[in-house]
Design an enzyme around this catalytic site. Sequence first.
Site, short mmCIF file in Angstrom:
data_model
loop_
_atom_site.label_atom_id
_atom_site.label_comp_id
_atom_site.label_asym_id
_atom_site.label_seq_id
_atom_site.Cartn_x
_atom_site.Cartn_y
_atom_site.Cartn_z
N SER A 82 -65.10 34.45 64.57
CA SER A 82 -65.69 33.13 64.40
C SER A 82 -65.97 32.77 62.94
O SER A 82 -66.46 33.58 62.16
CB SER A 82 -67.00 33.03 65.18
OG SER A 82 -67.63 31.80 64.93
N LYS A 98 -67.35 29.14 78.31
CA LYS A 98 -67.43 27.68 78.32
C LYS A 98 -67.59 27.10 79.73
O LYS A 98 -68.10 25.99 79.89
CB LYS A 98 -66.19 27.09 77.65
CG LYS A 98 -66.15 27.33 76.14
CD LYS A 98 -64.99 26.60 75.48
CE LYS A 98 -64.98 26.85 73.98
NZ LYS A 98 -63.97 26.04 73.28
N ASP A 153 -65.50 19.87 71.72
CA ASP A 153 -64.08 20.19 71.56
C ASP A 153 -63.22 18.94 71.79
O ASP A 153 -62.17 18.78 71.17
CB ASP A 153 -63.64 21.27 72.55
CG ASP A 153 -64.04 22.67 72.13
OD1 ASP A 153 -64.28 22.88 70.92
OD2 ASP A 153 -64.12 23.54 73.00
N GLY A 186 -58.13 28.19 80.52
CA GLY A 186 -59.55 28.46 80.30
C GLY A 186 -60.33 27.22 79.90
O GLY A 186 -59.83 26.09 79.97
N LEU A 230 -55.02 26.15 68.96
CA LEU A 230 -56.46 26.08 68.80
C LEU A 230 -57.00 27.25 67.97
O LEU A 230 -58.10 27.18 67.43
CB LEU A 230 -57.16 26.05 70.16
CG LEU A 230 -57.44 24.67 70.74
CD1 LEU A 230 -56.17 23.85 70.93
CD2 LEU A 230 -58.19 24.76 72.07
#
Length: 245
Positions: free
Chosen positions: A14, A63, A103, A128, A205
């Site tokens: 991250s 998520k 997002d 996902g 992504l």
Amino acid sequence: MNKYGLIGFPLGHSFSEKFFTEKFAREKIDAQYRLYPMETVDKVHELIADADMRGFNVTIPYKQQIMPLLDELDEEAANVGAVNVVKIIRENGTTKLKGYNSDIYGFYESIRPFIKPQHKKALILGTGGASKAVCAMLKKLNIEYVFVSRSPKEGQLSYDQIDSQTMNEYKVVVNTTPLGMSPNLDTCPPLPYELFTPEHLAFDLVYNPETTKFLRLAAEHGAATKNGLEMLHLQAIRAWEIWTK
């Protein structure tokens, strides 16, 4: 000091902590942002127990798993079926969690400048939480799509079904899987990369590394490419707006 953070597992990939730490320093905001790797999403209750926590981001694989733990969902997040921003609302001695999806905004603003007239249909690699935001924004762009999965359900494709006819029809390919993410640099979705052309757009992504194997192989055959770094920045800015509004 107000606290914010990111939950998921693992979190070594991250950039969010660096992004927000630099933002807070630059804008002289008295706050901190930390990474909170959690092997199970239930541990989020320990995070919320800290009275200084004001909100957190959610990444792979939580998520969708976070949603039953929330008290309220923003309409857009509910429609998409995935949450990547949680606002902690503390009022009159009570604590409430509200979920959002930034997002959607990040992906839309990032991909929109790259869309050309031939980009009428898209393959979404993966099913996902991140893929939910992608399909919502492709709808907004009037781009038809189909999901591609290793274990396809009805109406989805498997990777071995992707042939020249498929690639000729679907000129946008969006990778929502973690394949290719650091440190697994030599992995990529199992596509017939030789079928990419200059009319294709490959969007990943993943943002670490800057050029994934997926993007490199697509570019070798002339495809336009875009990674997820700008999307990350845009969704992070939107997350901050949600937490502080």
